[in-house]
Write a protein that holds these residues in place. Structure first.
Motif, PDB file in Angstrom:
ATOM      1  N   TRP A 156      37.941 101.131  71.244  1.00 44.14           N
ATOM      2  CA  TRP A 156      37.298 100.428  70.161  1.00 44.14           C
ATOM      3  C   TRP A 156      36.655  99.039  70.878  1.00 44.14           C
ATOM      4  O   TRP A 156      35.530  98.392  70.277  1.00 44.14           O
ATOM      5  N   VAL A 157      37.076  98.963  71.870  1.00 45.81           N
ATOM      6  CA  VAL A 157      36.304  97.740  72.826  1.00 45.81           C
ATOM      7  C   VAL A 157      35.181  98.075  73.794  1.00 45.81           C
ATOM      8  O   VAL A 157      34.932  97.174  74.481  1.00 45.81           O
ATOM      9  N   THR A 158      34.919  99.082  73.644  1.00 44.55           N
ATOM     10  CA  THR A 158      34.115  99.699  74.587  1.00 44.55           C
ATOM     11  C   THR A 158      32.496  99.819  73.775  1.00 44.55           C
ATOM     12  O   THR A 158      32.418  99.890  72.778  1.00 44.55           O
ATOM     13  N   THR A 159      31.495 100.144  74.737  1.00 39.10           N
ATOM     14  CA  THR A 159      30.300 100.603  74.115  1.00 39.10           C
ATOM     15  C   THR A 159      29.613 101.772  74.960  1.00 39.10           C
ATOM     16  O   THR A 159      30.341 102.380  76.098  1.00 39.10           O
ATOM     17  N   GLY A 160      28.920 102.480  74.359  1.00 39.58           N
ATOM     18  CA  GLY A 160      28.322 103.816  74.850  1.00 39.58           C
ATOM     19  C   GLY A 160      28.925 105.118  74.443  1.00 39.58           C
ATOM     20  O   GLY A 160      28.313 106.268  74.707  1.00 39.58           O
ATOM     21  N   GLY A 161      30.049 105.029  73.540  1.00 37.60           N
ATOM     22  CA  GLY A 161      30.498 106.105  72.973  1.00 37.60           C
ATOM     23  C   GLY A 161      29.578 107.229  72.357  1.00 37.60           C
ATOM     24  O   GLY A 161      29.798 108.510  71.934  1.00 37.60           O
TER      25      GLY A 161
ATOM     26  N   GLU B 153      26.039 106.992  72.552  1.00 39.28           N
ATOM     27  CA  GLU B 153      24.762 107.111  73.154  1.00 39.28           C
ATOM     28  C   GLU B 153      24.817 108.214  74.127  1.00 39.28           C
ATOM     29  O   GLU B 153      25.658 108.339  75.307  1.00 39.28           O
ATOM     30  N   VAL B 154      23.796 108.846  73.797  1.00 38.48           N
ATOM     31  CA  VAL B 154      23.570 110.142  74.742  1.00 38.48           C
ATOM     32  C   VAL B 154      22.447 110.259  75.789  1.00 38.48           C
ATOM     33  O   VAL B 154      21.426 109.695  75.421  1.00 38.48           O
ATOM     34  N   TYR B 155      23.027 110.365  77.089  1.00 37.15           N
ATOM     35  CA  TYR B 155      21.958 110.308  78.144  1.00 37.15           C
ATOM     36  C   TYR B 155      21.601 111.867  78.659  1.00 37.15           C
ATOM     37  O   TYR B 155      22.605 112.772  78.573  1.00 37.15           O
ATOM     38  N   HIS B 156      20.257 111.862  79.157  1.00 39.76           N
ATOM     39  CA  HIS B 156      20.141 113.050  79.759  1.00 39.76           C
ATOM     40  C   HIS B 156      19.971 114.656  78.683  1.00 39.76           C
ATOM     41  O   HIS B 156      20.571 115.387  79.278  1.00 39.76           O
ATOM     42  N   PRO B 157      19.805 114.329  77.581  1.00 39.31           N
ATOM     43  CA  PRO B 157      20.138 115.490  76.639  1.00 39.31           C
ATOM     44  C   PRO B 157      19.082 116.602  76.959  1.00 39.31           C
ATOM     45  O   PRO B 157      18.073 116.510  77.451  1.00 39.31           O
ATOM     46  N   ARG B 158      19.737 117.926  76.999  1.00 38.19           N
ATOM     47  CA  ARG B 158      19.311 119.073  77.467  1.00 38.19           C
ATOM     48  C   ARG B 158      19.991 120.233  76.676  1.00 38.19           C
ATOM     49  O   ARG B 158      20.939 120.193  76.049  1.00 38.19           O
ATOM     50  N   TYR B 159      19.354 121.365  76.463  1.00 36.02           N
ATOM     51  CA  TYR B 159      19.938 122.484  76.056  1.00 36.02           C
ATOM     52  C   TYR B 159      21.280 122.961  76.425  1.00 36.02           C
ATOM     53  O   TYR B 159      22.017 123.355  75.866  1.00 36.02           O
ATOM     54  N   SER B 160      21.520 122.474  77.657  1.00 33.74           N
ATOM     55  CA  SER B 160      22.556 122.850  78.419  1.00 33.74           C
ATOM     56  C   SER B 160      23.891 121.962  78.461  1.00 33.74           C
ATOM     57  O   SER B 160      24.796 122.038  78.868  1.00 33.74           O
ATOM     58  N   GLY B 161      23.481 120.528  78.153  1.00 29.73           N
ATOM     59  CA  GLY B 161      24.380 119.499  78.119  1.00 29.73           C
ATOM     60  C   GLY B 161      23.900 118.170  78.013  1.00 29.73           C
ATOM     61  O   GLY B 161      22.715 118.020  77.854  1.00 29.73           O
ATOM     62  N   PHE B 162      24.673 117.136  78.160  1.00 32.59           N
ATOM     63  CA  PHE B 162      24.293 115.798  78.442  1.00 32.59           C
ATOM     64  C   PHE B 162      25.576 115.070  79.056  1.00 32.59           C
ATOM     65  O   PHE B 162      26.319 115.304  79.422  1.00 32.59           O
ATOM     66  N   ARG B 163      24.851 113.503  79.105  1.00 28.56           N
ATOM     67  CA  ARG B 163      25.998 112.431  79.579  1.00 28.56           C
ATOM     68  C   ARG B 163      26.211 111.560  78.994  1.00 28.56           C
ATOM     69  O   ARG B 163      25.257 111.119  78.065  1.00 28.56           O
ATOM     70  N   ASN B 164      27.396 110.938  78.884  1.00 28.27           N
ATOM     71  CA  ASN B 164      27.782 109.522  78.184  1.00 28.27           C
ATOM     72  C   ASN B 164      28.461 108.806  79.166  1.00 28.27           C
ATOM     73  O   ASN B 164      29.207 109.214  79.992  1.00 28.27           O
ATOM     74  N   TYR B 165      28.007 107.355  79.116  1.00 25.07           N
ATOM     75  CA  TYR B 165      28.472 106.384  79.952  1.00 25.07           C
ATOM     76  C   TYR B 165      29.099 105.331  78.967  1.00 25.07           C
ATOM     77  O   TYR B 165      28.756 105.206  77.892  1.00 25.07           O
ATOM     78  N   ILE B 166      30.448 105.081  79.491  1.00 25.50           N
ATOM     79  CA  ILE B 166      30.997 104.166  78.675  1.00 25.50           C
ATOM     80  C   ILE B 166      31.410 102.923  79.423  1.00 25.50           C
ATOM     81  O   ILE B 166      31.551 103.083  80.622  1.00 25.50           O
TER      82      ILE B 166
END
Length: 143
Positions: A94-99, A101-114
């Motif tokens: 709960w004290v983080t940010t980024g959960g 936020e989707v980065y590099h979305p594409r049909y095969s996957g994505f990335r999350n930065y925390i």
């Protein structure tokens, strides 16, 4: 009420069992302007990176990230699905940010930065011990 029960059952199967499972669901509202009714090619697919087994990678002093594989969803490669995410775990997330936020979305996957600010603690002390993971749902086309 029945529709809410059905969605609850689906979410339990996806997240409760920790499996990547795909369901084809017809939606009542059109996905695009000009379409009448549901599109038979829409798929809702969901999964989790796994409680205690997420392959987090360190990102600087205050961050971690994970690449999420959605290939089993079998979305069309020429269209990007709509993806929603949440950071889940036993504690301290709960004290983080980024959960969500989707980065590099594409049909095969994505990335999350925390990210966790240093004044809140050292992220390296929490993400493994508290079994952080990314739970996700994606809406995309299959045909």
């Amino acid at each position: 009420m029945d529709n809410m029960m059905n969605m609850s059952n689906i979410l339990f199967l996806v997240f409760g069992l920790g499996l990547v499972t795909c369901y084809d669901i017809k939606l009542v509202a059109p996905y695009e302007t000009g379409h009448n009714g549901a599109d038979p090619c829409l798929r809702i697919c969901g999964g989790t990176t796994g409680k205690g087994s997420t392959p987090w990678k360190l990102y600087g002093d205050e961050g971690i990230y994970v690449d999420v594989d959605m290939k089993k969803c079998e979305f069309r490669s020429d269209l990007t699905p709509i993806i929603t995410t949440v950071l889940a775990g036993d504690s301290h997330h709960w004290v983080t940010t980024g959960g969500s936020e989707v980065y590099h979305p594409r049909y095969s996957g994505f990335r999350n930065y925390i990210h966790m600010r240093k004044d809140m603690g050292n992220i390296r002390n929490f993400y493994k011990a508290d079994k952080w993971r990314i739970d996700w749902l994606a809406l995309g086309f299959t045909c």
